[in-house]
Design a protein around this motif. Structure first.
Motif, PDB file in Angstrom:
ATOM      1  N   ASP A 137      35.906  56.578  -9.954  1.00  0.00           N
ATOM      2  CA  ASP A 137      36.778  57.388 -11.334  1.00  0.00           C
ATOM      3  C   ASP A 137      38.308  57.442 -11.009  1.00  0.00           C
ATOM      4  O   ASP A 137      38.947  58.378 -11.761  1.00  0.00           O
ATOM      5  CB  ASP A 137      36.447  58.878 -10.683  1.00  0.00           C
ATOM      6  N   GLY A 138      38.766  56.420 -10.244  1.00  0.00           N
ATOM      7  CA  GLY A 138      40.138  56.304 -10.401  1.00  0.00           C
ATOM      8  C   GLY A 138      40.977  56.853  -9.545  1.00  0.00           C
ATOM      9  O   GLY A 138      42.395  56.899  -9.532  1.00  0.00           O
ATOM     10  N   TRP A 139      40.473  57.542  -8.309  1.00  0.00           N
ATOM     11  CA  TRP A 139      41.298  58.146  -7.435  1.00  0.00           C
ATOM     12  C   TRP A 139      41.671  57.242  -6.447  1.00  0.00           C
ATOM     13  O   TRP A 139      41.026  55.978  -6.164  1.00  0.00           O
ATOM     14  CB  TRP A 139      40.278  59.098  -6.507  1.00  0.00           C
ATOM     15  N   VAL A 140      42.957  57.151  -5.793  1.00  0.00           N
ATOM     16  CA  VAL A 140      43.520  56.288  -4.976  1.00  0.00           C
ATOM     17  C   VAL A 140      43.332  56.836  -3.289  1.00  0.00           C
ATOM     18  O   VAL A 140      43.807  58.019  -3.180  1.00  0.00           O
ATOM     19  CB  VAL A 140      44.762  56.156  -5.314  1.00  0.00           C
ATOM     20  N   LEU A 141      42.915  56.048  -2.413  1.00  0.00           N
ATOM     21  CA  LEU A 141      42.622  56.423  -1.070  1.00  0.00           C
ATOM     22  C   LEU A 141      43.896  55.946  -0.221  1.00  0.00           C
ATOM     23  O   LEU A 141      44.227  54.900  -0.262  1.00  0.00           O
ATOM     24  CB  LEU A 141      41.368  55.796  -0.622  1.00  0.00           C
ATOM     25  N   TYR A 142      44.345  56.969   0.476  1.00  0.00           N
ATOM     26  CA  TYR A 142      45.411  56.806   1.399  1.00  0.00           C
ATOM     27  C   TYR A 142      45.287  57.768   2.593  1.00  0.00           C
ATOM     28  O   TYR A 142      45.288  59.101   2.273  1.00  0.00           O
ATOM     29  CB  TYR A 142      46.793  57.161   0.619  1.00  0.00           C
ATOM     30  N   SER A 143      45.100  57.214   3.682  1.00  0.00           N
ATOM     31  CA  SER A 143      44.977  58.163   5.022  1.00  0.00           C
ATOM     32  C   SER A 143      44.139  59.444   5.013  1.00  0.00           C
ATOM     33  O   SER A 143      44.542  60.518   5.113  1.00  0.00           O
ATOM     34  CB  SER A 143      46.511  58.516   5.270  1.00  0.00           C
ATOM     35  N   ARG A 144      42.919  58.851   4.648  1.00  0.00           N
ATOM     36  CA  ARG A 144      41.859  60.006   4.527  1.00  0.00           C
ATOM     37  C   ARG A 144      41.807  61.047   3.598  1.00  0.00           C
ATOM     38  O   ARG A 144      41.411  62.240   3.719  1.00  0.00           O
ATOM     39  CB  ARG A 144      41.788  60.672   6.165  1.00  0.00           C
ATOM     40  N   ALA A 145      42.655  60.767   2.465  1.00  0.00           N
ATOM     41  CA  ALA A 145      42.937  61.748   1.389  1.00  0.00           C
ATOM     42  C   ALA A 145      42.636  60.881   0.194  1.00  0.00           C
ATOM     43  O   ALA A 145      43.325  59.788   0.030  1.00  0.00           O
ATOM     44  CB  ALA A 145      44.122  62.404   1.292  1.00  0.00           C
ATOM     45  N   PHE A 146      42.459  61.467  -1.028  1.00  0.00           N
ATOM     46  CA  PHE A 146      42.367  60.922  -2.140  1.00  0.00           C
ATOM     47  C   PHE A 146      43.456  61.461  -3.251  1.00  0.00           C
ATOM     48  O   PHE A 146      43.634  62.541  -2.948  1.00  0.00           O
ATOM     49  CB  PHE A 146      41.076  61.360  -2.866  1.00  0.00           C
ATOM     50  N   TYR A 147      43.876  60.758  -3.763  1.00  0.00           N
ATOM     51  CA  TYR A 147      45.018  61.062  -4.904  1.00  0.00           C
ATOM     52  C   TYR A 147      44.779  60.667  -6.223  1.00  0.00           C
ATOM     53  O   TYR A 147      44.059  59.211  -6.433  1.00  0.00           O
ATOM     54  CB  TYR A 147      46.438  60.451  -4.374  1.00  0.00           C
ATOM     55  N   PHE A 148      44.951  61.409  -7.195  1.00  0.00           N
ATOM     56  CA  PHE A 148      44.688  61.048  -8.680  1.00  0.00           C
ATOM     57  C   PHE A 148      45.990  61.050  -9.467  1.00  0.00           C
ATOM     58  O   PHE A 148      46.570  62.253  -9.551  1.00  0.00           O
ATOM     59  CB  PHE A 148      43.659  61.993  -9.236  1.00  0.00           C
ATOM     60  N   PHE A 149      46.438  60.284 -10.180  1.00  0.00           N
ATOM     61  CA  PHE A 149      47.637  59.956 -11.053  1.00  0.00           C
ATOM     62  C   PHE A 149      47.047  60.024 -12.468  1.00  0.00           C
ATOM     63  O   PHE A 149      46.544  59.003 -13.042  1.00  0.00           O
ATOM     64  CB  PHE A 149      48.237  58.677 -10.872  1.00  0.00           C
ATOM     65  N   SER A 150      47.307  61.194 -13.053  1.00  0.00           N
ATOM     66  CA  SER A 150      46.771  61.463 -14.580  1.00  0.00           C
ATOM     67  C   SER A 150      47.504  60.587 -15.418  1.00  0.00           C
ATOM     68  O   SER A 150      48.588  60.170 -15.317  1.00  0.00           O
ATOM     69  CB  SER A 150      46.852  63.016 -14.655  1.00  0.00           C
ATOM     70  N   LEU A 151      46.691  60.273 -16.494  1.00  0.00           N
ATOM     71  CA  LEU A 151      47.373  59.780 -17.793  1.00  0.00           C
ATOM     72  C   LEU A 151      47.590  60.630 -18.670  1.00  0.00           C
ATOM     73  O   LEU A 151      48.589  60.684 -19.666  1.00  0.00           O
ATOM     74  CB  LEU A 151      46.368  58.841 -18.291  1.00  0.00           C
ATOM     75  N   GLU A 152      47.013  61.989 -18.779  1.00  0.00           N
ATOM     76  CA  GLU A 152      47.327  62.860 -19.774  1.00  0.00           C
ATOM     77  C   GLU A 152      48.423  63.767 -19.366  1.00  0.00           C
ATOM     78  O   GLU A 152      48.799  63.831 -18.158  1.00  0.00           O
ATOM     79  CB  GLU A 152      45.954  63.775 -19.943  1.00  0.00           C
ATOM     80  N   LEU A 153      48.919  64.198 -20.386  1.00  0.00           N
ATOM     81  CA  LEU A 153      50.294  65.458 -20.373  1.00  0.00           C
ATOM     82  C   LEU A 153      49.689  66.773 -20.176  1.00  0.00           C
ATOM     83  O   LEU A 153      48.967  67.101 -21.218  1.00  0.00           O
ATOM     84  CB  LEU A 153      51.211  65.198 -21.337  1.00  0.00           C
ATOM     85  N   ARG A 154      50.359  67.574 -19.409  1.00  0.00           N
ATOM     86  CA  ARG A 154      49.983  68.855 -19.265  1.00  0.00           C
ATOM     87  C   ARG A 154      51.397  69.840 -18.756  1.00  0.00           C
ATOM     88  O   ARG A 154      52.031  69.137 -18.159  1.00  0.00           O
ATOM     89  CB  ARG A 154      48.721  69.232 -18.190  1.00  0.00           C
ATOM     90  N   THR A 155      51.135  71.114 -18.652  1.00  0.00           N
ATOM     91  CA  THR A 155      52.246  71.972 -18.261  1.00  0.00           C
ATOM     92  C   THR A 155      51.900  72.078 -16.722  1.00  0.00           C
ATOM     93  O   THR A 155      50.858  71.471 -16.290  1.00  0.00           O
ATOM     94  CB  THR A 155      52.176  73.309 -18.849  1.00  0.00           C
ATOM     95  N   TRP A 156      52.698  72.582 -16.040  1.00  0.00           N
ATOM     96  CA  TRP A 156      52.448  72.680 -14.551  1.00  0.00           C
ATOM     97  C   TRP A 156      51.317  73.369 -14.296  1.00  0.00           C
ATOM     98  O   TRP A 156      50.472  73.110 -13.475  1.00  0.00           O
ATOM     99  CB  TRP A 156      53.737  73.031 -13.914  1.00  0.00           C
ATOM    100  N   MET A 157      51.200  74.591 -14.964  1.00  0.00           N
ATOM    101  CA  MET A 157      50.034  75.700 -14.616  1.00  0.00           C
ATOM    102  C   MET A 157      48.780  75.077 -14.912  1.00  0.00           C
ATOM    103  O   MET A 157      47.885  75.030 -14.302  1.00  0.00           O
ATOM    104  CB  MET A 157      50.139  76.834 -15.367  1.00  0.00           C
ATOM    105  N   ASP A 158      48.678  74.252 -16.144  1.00  0.00           N
ATOM    106  CA  ASP A 158      47.583  73.685 -16.428  1.00  0.00           C
ATOM    107  C   ASP A 158      47.125  72.219 -15.625  1.00  0.00           C
ATOM    108  O   ASP A 158      45.782  72.183 -15.285  1.00  0.00           O
ATOM    109  CB  ASP A 158      47.717  72.949 -18.027  1.00  0.00           C
TER     110      ASP A 158
END
Length: 266
Positions: A137-158
């Motif tokens: 689904d596009g998540w990146v694995l690093y040191s037992r955690a997953f990171y997702f770098f979005s392509l869409e734009l949102r406000t900080w709260m959204d």
């Protein structure tokens, strides 16, 4: 000779009465036996004899069948016990001379161990499936955690709500190594991403967990003290490895989500 005494006469009468009673008893027995012979010789008596013989044969057959079944059960039990003993001794030769009860106790312990490891294997397989799905689904694995770098734009709260909807959190960096890893990813994408640091009511920069961001990586001349610049972001244009910027929370930016084992990697 004198006359018999009263005692002798009484004894004689008792003896005579006894002989008469015995004779009547013999006649009764003979009569009963004759009646029984007559009954057995009658059609009803013959049917009764045949019925009794059939019942006797059926009972004998039933006893034989039960006996055969019991013997078969014993053979099956002995065969099963032999298999269990072979299994246990094959793993632990120490038990070769142990009795059946000890062998069964060992087999039960081994069975419980196997169930435990089978359960752990199922849990690990589920984790592997989740890991694979996250990577696809596009998540990146690093040191037992997953990171997702979005392509869409949102406000900080959204962005915060979007990460939570994915079973994750807007990213917080816990180590210097993690910070450098995120820096590298952001520089490669050449975009600005929201992160999980913000200015709380006490005007302190804190993580979403509520902990103060005591270790920080603010860019040159940051954090900005402009009005509404209360949310943190990471930029690809860094001062050395210091890439944090303070921005207006209502700006539309990409965002970074993070989830680890404690988030069940949903």
């Amino acid at each position: 000779m004198g006359k018999p005494t009263p005692a002798k006469r009484a004894a004689s009468r008792r003896h005579l009465a006894f002989r008469k009673h015995k004779a009547r008893a013999k006649e009764t027995v003979a009569s009963g036996f004759q009646d029984l012979v007559t009954f057995f010789q009658s059609p009803t008596g013959e049917r009764f004899i045949i019925l009794e013989i059939c019942i006797l044969i059926a009972m004998t057959l039933l006893i034989y069948i039960l006996y055969q079944k019991e013997m078969k059960n014993r053979e099956e039990i002995q065969e099963a016990m032999h298999m269990i003993r072979t299994f246990v001794v094959g793993m632990e030769p120490f038990y070769v001379d142990k009795d059946d009860f000890q062998i069964l106790a060992v087999a039960q312990n081994k069975s419980e161990e196997m169930r435990y490891y089978s359960k752990k294997n199922e849990e690990l397989q589920k984790e592997i499936d989740i890991l694979t799905r996250n990577l696809n689904d596009g998540w990146v694995l690093y040191s037992r955690a997953f990171y997702f770098f979005s392509l869409e734009l949102r406000t900080w709260m959204d962005s915060k709500k979007k990460c939570e909807k994915e079973g994750a959190h807007l990213i917080s960096m816990e180590t210097k190594e993690e910070q450098y890893f995120i820096n590298k990813q952001v520089k490669h994408r050449k975009m600005i991403f929201w992160i999980g640091v913000f200015k709380d009511k006490g005007k302190k920069w804190s993580w979403l967990s509520g902990m103060e961001a005591a270790v920080h990586y603010w860019n040159y001349y940051e954090p900005s003290y402009k009005e509404n610049h209360n949310c943190g972001a990471m930029t690809f244009d860094c001062y050395y490895e210091n890439c944090w910027n303070a921005l207006d929370c209502d700006l539309q930016k990409q965002y970074i989500c993070k989830k680890g084992p404690d988030d069940t990697w949903l």
